[in-house]
Design an enzyme around this catalytic site. Structure first.
Site, PDB file in Angstrom:
ATOM      1  N   THR A 225       0.627  -1.600  -0.226  1.00  0.00           N
ATOM      2  CA  THR A 225      -0.157   0.058  -0.021  1.00  0.00           C
ATOM      3  C   THR A 225       0.525   1.233   0.158  1.00  0.00           C
ATOM      4  O   THR A 225       1.522   1.826   0.418  1.00  0.00           O
ATOM      5  CB  THR A 225      -0.825   0.121   1.090  1.00  0.00           C
ATOM      6  OG1 THR A 225      -1.419  -1.403   1.404  1.00  0.00           O
ATOM      7  CG2 THR A 225      -1.624   1.681   1.186  1.00  0.00           C
TER       8      THR A 225
ATOM      9  N   SER B 220      -7.073   0.582  -2.591  1.00  0.00           N
ATOM     10  CA  SER B 220      -7.657  -0.215  -3.435  1.00  0.00           C
ATOM     11  C   SER B 220      -6.899  -0.285  -4.709  1.00  0.00           C
ATOM     12  O   SER B 220      -6.526  -2.071  -4.950  1.00  0.00           O
ATOM     13  CB  SER B 220      -9.036  -0.039  -3.477  1.00  0.00           C
ATOM     14  OG  SER B 220      -9.607  -0.055  -2.386  1.00  0.00           O
TER      15      SER B 220
ATOM     16  N   GLY C 132       2.908  -2.668   8.693  1.00  0.00           N
ATOM     17  CA  GLY C 132       3.663  -3.534   9.209  1.00  0.00           C
ATOM     18  C   GLY C 132       4.853  -3.847   9.278  1.00  0.00           C
ATOM     19  O   GLY C 132       5.263  -4.639   8.740  1.00  0.00           O
TER      20      GLY C 132
ATOM     21  N   ARG D 193     -25.687 -10.509  34.877  1.00  0.00           N
ATOM     22  CA  ARG D 193     -26.358  -9.413  35.326  1.00  0.00           C
ATOM     23  C   ARG D 193     -27.799  -9.256  35.472  1.00  0.00           C
ATOM     24  O   ARG D 193     -28.771  -9.282  34.669  1.00  0.00           O
ATOM     25  CB  ARG D 193     -26.192  -8.502  34.288  1.00  0.00           C
ATOM     26  CG  ARG D 193     -26.304  -6.807  34.025  1.00  0.00           C
ATOM     27  CD  ARG D 193     -25.765  -5.895  35.522  1.00  0.00           C
ATOM     28  NE  ARG D 193     -26.255  -4.715  34.860  1.00  0.00           N
ATOM     29  CZ  ARG D 193     -25.827  -3.669  36.685  1.00  0.00           C
ATOM     30  NH1 ARG D 193     -25.237  -3.913  36.694  1.00  0.00           N
ATOM     31  NH2 ARG D 193     -26.089  -2.700  36.107  1.00  0.00           N
TER      32      ARG D 193
ATOM     33  N   GLY E 286     -22.291   0.251  30.786  1.00  0.00           N
ATOM     34  CA  GLY E 286     -21.311   1.056  30.915  1.00  0.00           C
ATOM     35  C   GLY E 286     -20.472  -0.107  30.994  1.00  0.00           C
ATOM     36  O   GLY E 286     -19.545   0.292  30.730  1.00  0.00           O
TER      37      GLY E 286
ATOM     38  N   THR F   3     -11.408  -3.350   6.091  1.00  0.00           N
ATOM     39  CA  THR F   3     -10.297  -2.288   4.969  1.00  0.00           C
ATOM     40  C   THR F   3      -9.020  -3.631   4.428  1.00  0.00           C
ATOM     41  O   THR F   3      -8.953  -3.349   2.981  1.00  0.00           O
ATOM     42  CB  THR F   3     -10.048  -1.313   5.642  1.00  0.00           C
ATOM     43  OG1 THR F   3     -11.119   0.046   6.368  1.00  0.00           O
ATOM     44  CG2 THR F   3      -9.451  -0.386   5.159  1.00  0.00           C
TER      45      THR F   3
ATOM     46  N   GLU G 125      -6.341  -5.946   3.436  1.00  0.00           N
ATOM     47  CA  GLU G 125      -6.328  -7.443   3.052  1.00  0.00           C
ATOM     48  C   GLU G 125      -7.594  -6.937   1.608  1.00  0.00           C
ATOM     49  O   GLU G 125      -8.711  -7.843   1.222  1.00  0.00           O
ATOM     50  CB  GLU G 125      -6.560  -8.418   3.619  1.00  0.00           C
ATOM     51  CG  GLU G 125      -5.579  -8.845   4.299  1.00  0.00           C
ATOM     52  CD  GLU G 125      -4.382  -8.738   3.906  1.00  0.00           C
ATOM     53  OE1 GLU G 125      -4.021  -9.493   2.839  1.00  0.00           O
ATOM     54  OE2 GLU G 125      -3.561  -7.777   4.646  1.00  0.00           O
TER      55      GLU G 125
ATOM     56  N   ASP H 107      -9.988  -3.971   0.959  1.00  0.00           N
ATOM     57  CA  ASP H 107     -11.300  -3.356   0.925  1.00  0.00           C
ATOM     58  C   ASP H 107     -12.626  -4.227   0.863  1.00  0.00           C
ATOM     59  O   ASP H 107     -12.220  -4.139  -0.359  1.00  0.00           O
ATOM     60  CB  ASP H 107     -11.741  -1.851   0.592  1.00  0.00           C
ATOM     61  CG  ASP H 107     -13.167  -1.192   1.009  1.00  0.00           C
ATOM     62  OD1 ASP H 107     -13.301  -0.562   1.714  1.00  0.00           O
ATOM     63  OD2 ASP H 107     -14.010  -1.813   0.394  1.00  0.00           O
TER      64      ASP H 107
END
Lengths: 685, 685
Positions: free
Chosen positions: B177, B183, B216, B349, B431, B452, B454, B456
């Site tokens: 990229t 893309s 990365g 809960r 919460g 997104t 690998e 879009d």
């Protein structure tokens, strides 16, 4: 952070391609030049901006806030990788700067909750544009939750604290929610037991689950408004009331005896808000610290102007309306920020062209992109219309119960729509949307909690449904629907006209784009769902003989009803505002937005409209086609429409969302520099 | 972080109320006790767990990963407020621990991409359960993006690097990229110009927009696989190829000459991944560094086994399949984590009861809650079924083009569903879901980018649609649909049977719950959308005479078609898996999940089914009612169903998601301690 990435080469050819969507904007600027002789002529985006804040313009407050926030260095931090500790210190500084600059100078007072709410709306409208929603939250906690509790629940003896609260000299927190109880606040467990010997209350956390939880400002507050069960010395539980409990030594950090406070810790967002937990162990306060408007203890005797405990508690909770209105107003501003960022990116970002050598086209050219963004823009203008209406009602304070219901529904609708839209907008901006420099992640994760705090959305929608059913019952016994519910009185005739075979088939543009058709759809849906809801609850009651269970078994339709009703009011008010607009240019674009909003809402609930036979398939298909056309048409004006949101440019602070400049240069200005060696020593194997 | 909140008092009465949903679990445990004599008897959740990983059990890999990750201290960090720098160092340590423990020991090799993909699927299946998805991403970048590029695009001379790559001795990054192109990768701008004098390539970043972006491992890699335009000395551009470019001095931090690297900075999530930007200025590499499987330069002459540049580039990109499969497998594991957390919370809960004094009920009792969570659970099992199928196909490697299309569609569907579901699950946990100790925010913000990277999602769905239309064209010229597309061959007869008035009206449970009905719906939809898509594209082409524009104008229906087709395959494979299941207890619960999934998918697209007259309104209403019933029924087994996901308990790491223990005690164990004075000095005014 300064740009580390230079442009030593030439600008990419791909990026030279004509930016067709920007040209709309260029035209608008051209228009200004052409009109320079008539200085008063407003651009369309100016008109839209002015339209959207009617009734809470309050320019002096807006100007002063803008002056403070655009000039003071502490609002200019571009730092994205910041610890929560540092973030909290920064936000506290920002809070104090605004508190001093606005409240201490008297531009707004807490008493404006009663005297001039428009001031507060203008305040929210500006502050919520800031790219860290922590600021808004922390300001609201001190002045309009804690401060509002003192003002709305207290009496004269407490009101003398207000000047210190609003000036930031006395910071407070609003201690309602407990570890074990959020939605069911009537079952809070903290106790305030009266001791007649000393005329004091003893505040106690009886169980772990009674620990006060999520308390914003817990790190900085000197005093808390604590919701606790008022228990008299005869053991009688008078249910939940609010008490002022000092928690820290005067103007200091150290805790008072019996008070234990800790950090709730990291959160999804709102890193700048110091949410804490608080426990009380035999903390004594004078009985005069009871905020005693709705219940008081005098000479050791409890009394209340409201005998019914449910009604009394409802009155106590009624003050929560400010929080809900803040979320509606604030989250739509944040939504606007997100849409501005994604729209400008979609106009500047080019990807793919007809051939591998021809110029690429802006991604907003793709219909899928238009279908995603344009209904969000239309919805935002619809929310503006209802905000103007709600603001007016809030200002006039007529029929507060009705405003309360409307505010609850609107909070649920706007906060859900904001979160879901921001999630989609992030995706529409691709990888750049995921980057910190887009600011989308930061605003999304912070605003998301708007669906939960100040009343969980599912709970609030149940309140709306409950009110509708109560009014429906009254209608049966002869009382007519009033105010925003009036349209429901037409239901029988509506149900009939809805079934008119000619109307259900008619699918020409003129009919489908008419306000009458859009309104008929909305009103038919609410009316029909109201009747069905009443039947469902009643049927389930006959089966279960138990109202709690009967209600719960009917939840799906009740929530549907509440949403449908709130959306009806939104559309009604949008249409009303468009119809009275005299400026032709403005009314023409608002009309299209209103049509798109209406058709979009109808399409979102085709399940209902088709299954109730209100729309035949040909008509439904025609609506889908029209939505596509409206999205395509309006996308040509997307840049003007998002400028018309009126968000202050200096607060957008997103590399993707700048109106001016080269997209990639803006990104490079905000991106990080070289990796530092120290942090990466581990990379040496 | 140790608990700062003690329980000095007694347990809240409210919390003593019977936990009705847990009792399912208790029953299951009871069953184990009853069956203790027959040791081999599996619980239902065990059976579900085993079912979901068929074909990629690889117990030795799972066991070893679990041993490493459950014992090593570096996987136990409970720290939530951590800087990205510290997070990156931690994740690198984790990567190296796993690399050494799994890859260097030979349990998996990069060559297993070809030899035994099931090993890689098992690996993904465990690692993606870890509560910081950064770990998975960084492992994939090194071994299955960079490593896969070397393996799939290189030849023998490059393959000798594989042992060093997989053992972590040679860290690499995958530099595809660019700032200006994500893309549209075919338009990447970085150049690799051949210099015949030295038999080298000169790697150059010609424009700012050509800067490699999002890379990365950029902080730690010694070498990059760089996608660049191969330009020969005669100036001819042979389009994008992949080159190995050393970027750092051997085993060190310092950059090689001409290489400039920086930090892309803060992100929405994945804080532990060092995404960087890279620029090259006249960086020379030997010509042998071209990964030359699909194009090579020998003696100064370019040649390729594939003459057509489009097809050549498609072959180069085909390796991206590993990334897409990783996202499908990884994101559904993360989705499972989220659902486990929210389901266990919803069982523990309690909120509201019939009267203010009666015990409160678990929030999973509310139908709105069941309607939100149970279809997610059903969808997850559906995804498991298609994962088993895809894994088998991936292992067999027959008809790779078909697998590629299926993997693309599945990546788009699962990643979108995961993000949207996690957003909803956060809200359902109120919460407490917003708190860091829920872990929901962390996994949501990290996994979100799966929509997104690998590829879009909108792009991937277009690839699916394009393939379907290509096959459709071939069908017309006599070639029959094959493989997963075979069902589309039935379309004409299906379209007719779909219109059978008796079928469209039939609304009894037997019919609606039959697999045949569910499949008919799905197959009718895909077939009809396929025909309509072909017509729409053709009509738009006649109007515009321009295929790029004609395609874009048809995007809405094309995306719809791609989703519909992928969902059809998911349901088909789910049904097939259920039908061959011999264990009665297992097949009985899977059948219900399959029915719920099918009906849920149909309801989600009522717009299509009603407007195409395939379902009449009575039938549509009956479906809505059945979904409610199935959700209610299945919710009674919610605890078993989420245990059946098979996520390792030690990796859930959420205070809300623990199977055992008191909810509030678990929260208090993870919550923060007292605020520290140093950080709050500003609170003194």
């Amino acid at each position: 952070m300064t740009s580390q990435i230079s442009e030593p080469y030439k600008i990419g050819d791909g990026y030279k391609a004509m930016l067709q969507f920007q040209s709309t904007n260029v035209n608008e600027n051209q228009q200004i030049l052409n009109d320079q002789n008539s200085k008063n002529k407003l651009t369309l985006s100016d008109k839209l901006k002015n339209w959207s804040i009617q009734g809470f313009e309050n320019h002096n407050i807006r100007d002063e806030l803008n002056r403070i926030m655009s000039t003071s260095e502490i609002f200019k931090s571009n730092e994205l990788d910041i610890t929560k500790e540092a973030n909290r210190v920064l936000v506290l500084k920002q809070v104090l700067e605004i508190t001093r600059g606005i409240f201490e100078k008297g531009l707004i007072q807490i008493t404006d909750l009663r005297d001039d709410p428009s001031k507060i709306l203008a305040f929210i409208d500006i502050v919520s544009q800031f790219d860290d929603p922590s600021l808004m939250t922390k300001l609201i906690v001190n002045n309009f939750l804690f401060g509002a509790a003192v003002f709305n629940l207290g009496t004269d003896r407490h009101h003398k604290l207000l000047p210190d609260i609003q000036s930031g000299r006395l910071l407070g927190c609003f201690a309602m929610t407990e570890l074990g109880h959020g939605s069911n606040v009537r079952s809070l467990e903290t106790t305030a037991t009266y001791d007649p010997k000393t005329d004091e209350f003893i505040i106690q956390t009886p169980y772990r689950t009674s620990t006060k939880w999520w308390i914003g400002n817990a790190a900085h507050a000197q005093i808390a408004s604590v919701f606790a069960r008022l228990i008299m010395d005869d053991g009688k539980d008078h249910e939940v009331h609010c008490f002022l409990v000092p928690i820290r030594k005067s103007n200091g950090f150290d805790l008072l005896p019996g008070v234990k406070i800790g950090d709730v810790g990291a959160k999804f967002g709102l890193h700048g808000v110091d949410n804490g937990w608080i426990q009380f162990d035999k903390v004594r306060i004078p009985s005069s610290n009871l905020l005693d408007r709705f219940g008081s203890v005098e000479n050791g005797v409890y009394s209340s102007p409201i005998k019914n405990p449910s009604r009394r508690f409802a009155n106590i909770l009624a003050q929560m309306i400010t929080g809900r209105i803040t979320i509606s107003f604030g989250s739509t501003r944040t939504l606007k920020s997100g849409i501005i960022i994604a729209t400008r990116y979609a106009c500047k970002r080019l990807q793919f062209g007809p051939t591998s050598t021809s110029p690429e086209i802006p991604i907003l050219s793709y219909p899928t992109h238009q279908l995603a963004i344009m209904p969000m823009i239309a919805s935002t203008y619809a929310f503006d219309a209802i905000k103007i209406y709600l603001g007016k009602r809030f200002q006039e304070r007529t029929d507060e119960a009705e405003i309360h219901v409307l505010a609850s529904g609107l909070k649920a609708i706007t906060s859900q729509f904001t979160t879901v839209s921001l999630v989609e907008l992030r995706k529409l901006c691709g990888g750049h949307g995921y980057a910190g420099y887009s600011r989308l992640g930061k605003i999304l994760s912070s605003i998301d909690v708007g669906r939960t705090f100040e009343g969980d959305n599912t709970l609030l929608l149940q309140q709306v449904a409950k009110d509708l059913l109560t009014q429906f019952k009254k209608e049966y016994s002869g009382n007519k629907f009033t105010g925003t519910l009036k349209y429901l009185g037409k239901n029988t005739s509506l149900l009939l006209s809805g079934m008119n075979p000619i109307t259900t088939m008619r699918s020409d543009d003129t009919h489908l784009l008419s306000f009458q058709f859009l309104l008929d759809c909305m009103e038919f849906r609410s009316s029909k769902l109201l009747i069905q809801s009443a039947q469902t609850v009643s049927k389930n009651y006959k089966k279960t003989k138990e109202s709690f269970t009967a209600w719960n078994q009917s939840l799906e339709i009740l929530i549907h009803l509440a949403k449908a009703h709130t959306e009806t009011i939104i559309l009604q008010k949008f249409i009303e505002k468009v119809q009275i607009e005299k400026d032709l240019e403005l009314s023409s674009i608002l009309k299209k937005l209103c049509q798109l909003y209406g058709l979009y809402i109808i399409r979102e609930d085709f399940e209902f409209f088709r299954n109730s036979n209100y729309l035949k398939k040909g008509k439904a298909k025609a609506i889908i086609k029209l939505i596509g056309q409206l999205c395509s048409d309006l996308s040509q004006q997307a840049m003007v429409l998002v400028k018309g949101f009126g968000n202050e440019e200096y607060m957008i602070n997103s590399a993707l969302g700048m109106e001016e400049g080269d997209l990639y240069e803006n990104i490079c200005k905000q991106v990080g520099g070289p990796f530092t060696k120290d942090n990466y020593i581990q990379s040496k194997l």
